[in-house]
Design an enzyme around this catalytic site. Structure first.
Site, PDB file in Angstrom:
ATOM      1  N   GLY A  42     -39.540 -16.721 122.688  1.00  0.00           N
ATOM      2  CA  GLY A  42     -39.405 -18.030 123.313  1.00  0.00           C
ATOM      3  C   GLY A  42     -38.469 -17.974 124.502  1.00  0.00           C
ATOM      4  N   GLY A  44     -37.753 -21.116 126.159  1.00  0.00           N
ATOM      5  CA  GLY A  44     -37.301 -22.473 126.453  1.00  0.00           C
ATOM      6  C   GLY A  44     -35.792 -22.412 126.631  1.00  0.00           C
ATOM      7  N   LEU A  45     -35.155 -23.566 126.611  1.00  0.00           N
ATOM      8  CA  LEU A  45     -33.713 -23.538 126.848  1.00  0.00           C
ATOM      9  C   LEU A  45     -32.990 -22.705 125.803  1.00  0.00           C
ATOM     10  CD1 LEU A  45     -33.030 -27.051 128.272  1.00  0.00           C
ATOM     11  CD2 LEU A  45     -32.519 -24.845 129.324  1.00  0.00           C
ATOM     12  N   ARG A 339     -33.061 -43.997 118.160  1.00  0.00           N
ATOM     13  CA  ARG A 339     -34.517 -44.061 118.308  1.00  0.00           C
ATOM     14  C   ARG A 339     -35.252 -44.551 117.068  1.00  0.00           C
ATOM     15  NH1 ARG A 339     -35.019 -38.384 121.670  1.00  0.00           N
ATOM     16  NH2 ARG A 339     -34.014 -39.250 123.506  1.00  0.00           N
ATOM     17  N   GLU A 445     -35.066 -26.090 118.842  1.00  0.00           N
ATOM     18  CA  GLU A 445     -35.805 -27.098 118.065  1.00  0.00           C
ATOM     19  C   GLU A 445     -36.480 -26.488 116.844  1.00  0.00           C
ATOM     20  OE1 GLU A 445     -38.240 -29.742 120.441  1.00  0.00           O
ATOM     21  OE2 GLU A 445     -39.175 -30.601 118.654  1.00  0.00           O
ATOM     22  N   LEU A 461     -31.081 -30.788 124.010  1.00  0.00           N
ATOM     23  CA  LEU A 461     -30.710 -29.798 125.023  1.00  0.00           C
ATOM     24  C   LEU A 461     -29.337 -29.236 124.677  1.00  0.00           C
ATOM     25  CD1 LEU A 461     -31.895 -31.618 128.279  1.00  0.00           C
ATOM     26  CD2 LEU A 461     -33.163 -30.048 126.825  1.00  0.00           C
TER      27      LEU A 461
END
Ligand SMILES: Cc1cc2nc3c(=O)[nH]c(=O)nc-3n(C[C@H](O)[C@H](O)[C@H](O)COP(=O)(O)OP(=O)(O)OC[C@H]3O[C@@H](n4cnc5c(N)ncnc54)[C@H](O)[C@@H]3O)c2cc1C
Length: 659
Positions: A42, A44-45, A339, A445, A461
């Site tokens: 991976g 991603g960040l 949320r 994640e 993040l």
């Protein structure tokens, strides 16, 4: 009685013990040419930051991603920002406060020690990214600017317009490229991990597919790190990038890694509503918009009916006939409630018939008040690209003036509705981010840590970069320290043979079904089942029905799937079929976990367990644990293993965002 596991948090007083607790940095000596190899899956960040940091520390890193460039990882989608406890606004923020908000936001279902560590390193992340040149927004005087996100009463979110993820990823990518150039990281783009190889109980390598040639390739290393993102696309329609999948994580789960809290799925309140059944993607409107946008539906059902029939527009409804329901129900946090709370409140209004579009499944997000107060230029500076994105999709520009009633100017409001967005559940990891398989680590994640039952905005993040830059590079060394005496295993071992053969056989099986249904048609049906029975409101009855339907649909997948082409060369349909096979395993896991958790907490809302006011009702006496699942074979119910939660620094109480 379920098994119980321990997260290896060292003993001692809290929180000092976490501060004192430092990973042994026995191997950190960049001048030494270390012979230790680490696979990072991976870019991603989480993955890019980890690969860059490990390379810089002297490890030999093999880094893979499914896109043609690390810069195209799903992380670039992140819009709103990243949290840190810098207290630049002098509004009383602190590491403790960020820690407290995050634990409370997660409805007291996160591991306390992990969250404290996350809050501690949050400030370092901002410094690191600024040093890399990430162009965070600044105040007129040059200081980094902040905005607020849900679940916090301070302003601690750092941002780069509505493109924070992209800018952070460019920063991580520049560090990664530096290590690629230095020869410490070897990058494999368009490679997909299909399986993890276990030798003598430890993760020793992976089997990957070269997505362009279709060839299976073996990689061996001293440790494997997966940073492969979340499983939101199990629901078919989500805000996630189309390529997001859970294949690597599910394969690790099948090989013995526990999967924790799968039912904790985040439904984001501000997404562009579904507009038809030909849609394959949903678009997020960043939570940052709730800093200046006010959410409302009409007070009168007649107005709602007229909006649904298209005979009235939102801007024709005057102030006194608008119900700003979040401000009404949660005066202390207003539009910036977390949320899960905001999503449920929107659903409640729409279920009662107050929805504002033709499907009745939408509420307004309105900028009239803030544009009148601050002027359109300021609002455009803050959210310009989000307004443009909204216009491109809906043909409505939220900065356009539409009406004036009694001297008040009304602008065209956005329409929004909750949608699947993020997955708090993931591969179980201990405090050192190691899974239940020695040598296998999970970050970002794809692990379960830190967010409990609900993630606060701008915290993903933060967690991904904390894991990649500041946690894993140190904790992995506690494992690798003992590996220095072991030679790297050969990819000729029978374990590699067996794993590769099994992957190859799966590809043949999927190609040879030769049925009539496309991958997408089955995936869409799975998504409907997930949304209806395992979505925003769950019941025991519904979950059982959902499981039954998933089981039947999986049979259809196994017997009536059609995958065109061959396994040689590029075959996107075949890759999607593999992903769908794993979404089935994942969907069932979410339902099993949701069924076993007879309480409501955060993103997991069991309708049987709610207060009179419709809020989530936790049961701390019986469910104060991380629910980990052990794979027991296809079609069988997995086994529940519990990691009890221990809170020492924070008093566990009922969440309150009203006062
Ligand atoms: C629209 C949107 C907006 C968001 N905004 C914010 C925000 O403002 N603030 C915030 O904190 N969070 C935000 N989030 C959440 C955040 O973006 C993600 O949680 C985060 O970026 C995940 O990072 P990651 O590195 O863990 O995974 P990802 O970015 O998903 O990267 C996964 C990587 O794994 C690779 N990969 C996957 N499977 C395989 C495989 N089998 N083999 C090889 N490689 C594989 C991919 O190629 C990719 O490189 C947002 C999310 C969305 C959808």
């Amino acid at each position: 009685m379920a098994k119980v596991i321990d997260s290896k948090i060292p003993a001692g007083p809290v929180p000092e013990k976490w501060k004192e607790y430092k990973a042994h940095q026995r191997l950190v000596n960049p001048k030494n040419k270390l012979k230790l190899d680490v696979i990072v899956v991976g870019t991603g960040l989480a993955g890019a930051s980890a690969a860059a940091s490990l390379g810089e520390m002297g490890f030999n890193v093999i880094n893979l991603c499914i896109q043609d460039s690390p810069r195209r990882a799903h992380s670039i989608a992140a819009q709103g920002g990243i949290n840190a406890a810098k207290c630049y606004q002098n509004d009383g923020d602190s590491i403790y406060r960020l820690f407290y908000d995050t634990v409370k936001g997660g409805d007291y279902r996160a591991r306390e020690a992990n969250v404290y560590r996350l809050a501690e390193v949050s400030n370092n992340i901002i410094d690191q990214c600024v040093a890399q040149g990430v162009p965070f927004a600044r105040e007129y005087g040059g200081m980094l600017a902040n905005r607020s996100f849900g679940g916090a009463q301070v302003s601690r979110t750092f941002y780069a317009k509505g493109q924070t993820g992209q800018q952070l990823l460019l920063g991580a990518y520049s560090s990664l490229s530096c290590q690629v150039n230095a020869g410490k990281v070897k990058l494999y783009t368009r490679y997909e991990m299909e399986d993890v190889v276990i030798v003598d109980g430890r993760a020793r390598g992976i089997i990957a597919k070269d997505l362009c040639t279709g060839k299976l390739v073996r990689f061996s290393a001293n440790a494997v790190v997966i940073a492969t993102g979340g499983y939101g696309n199990t629901y078919f329609l989500s805000t996630n990038a189309m390529g997001c999948n859970c294949t690597a994580a599910v394969q690790c789960y099948r090989k013995g890694a526990y999967f924790a809290n799968p039912s904790y799925v985040q439904i984001h309140p501000t997404c562009i509503p579904v507009h038809g059944d030909k849609q394959s993607k949903l678009t997020l409107m960043s939570e940052s918009l709730r800093n200046d946008g006010r959410i409302w539906v009409p007070k009168n059902i007649e107005d709602a009916k007229a909006l649904q029939a298209g005979t009235k527009q939102g801007w024709e409804i005057p102030e006194e006939d608008r119900d700003y329901y979040l401000e009404r129900r949660y005066p202390a946090f207003g539009n910036l409630v977390p949320r899960d709370v905001a999503s449920r409140a929107a659903k409640e209004r729409c279920d009662k018939g107050f929805g504002v579009n033709n499907t009745g499944l939408a509420v307004f997000l309105d900028f009239s008040e803030s544009i009148n107060r601050l002027g359109i230029d300021v609002i455009m500076q803050r959210y310009g690209n989000l307004f443009e994105m909204y216009e491109e999709i809906t043909d409505v520009f939220p900065g356009d003036i539409a009406n004036e009633i009694n001297g008040v100017k009304y602008y065209k409001p956005m329409m929004i509705y909750p949608a699947i967005h993020y997955t708090m559940g993931g591969i179980w990891v201990d405090y050192e981010l190691q899974t239940s398989i020695p040598g296998l680590f999970a970050i970002g994640e794809c692990n379960f840590s830190d967010h409990g039952a609900n993630r606060l905005g701008a915290s993903a993040l933060m967690q991904g970069l904390a894991d990649g830059y500041f946690v894993l590079p140190y904790t992995i060394q506690n494992y690798l320290a003992d590996q220095a005496v072991w030679p790297k295993v050969s990819t000729d071992l029978p374990e590699f043979d067996a794993a590769e053969k099994a992957v190859d056989a799966e590809l043949d099986r999927l190609l040879n079904i030769k049925g009539k249904r496309s991958v997408d048609s089955i995936h869409k049906e799975l998504g409907h089942i997930m949304w209806e029975y395992v979505g925003m409101g769950r019941t025991a009855e519904g979950l059982k029905t959902g499981l039954k339907k998933m089981h039947e649909l999986e049979k259809e997948f196994d017997s009536n799937l059609f995958v065109p082409g061959t396994k040689e060369g590029l075959n996107i349909e075949l890759d999607k079929a593999i992903h769908l096979r794993d979404f089935f395993t994942m969907g069932q896991l979410v339902a099993f976990d949701a069924l076993s958790r007879n309480e409501s907490c955060g993103g997991h809302f069991r309708e049987e367990y709610q207060t009179e006011e419709g809020e989530a009702k936790r049961d701390d006496e019986n469910y104060f644990y991380v629910g980990c699942w052990e794979y027991k074979g296809k079609g069988n119910e997995p086994e529940l293993i519990k990691e009890p939660l221990e809170y020492e620094a924070i008093k566990v109480q009922t969440r309150n965002y009203k006062n």
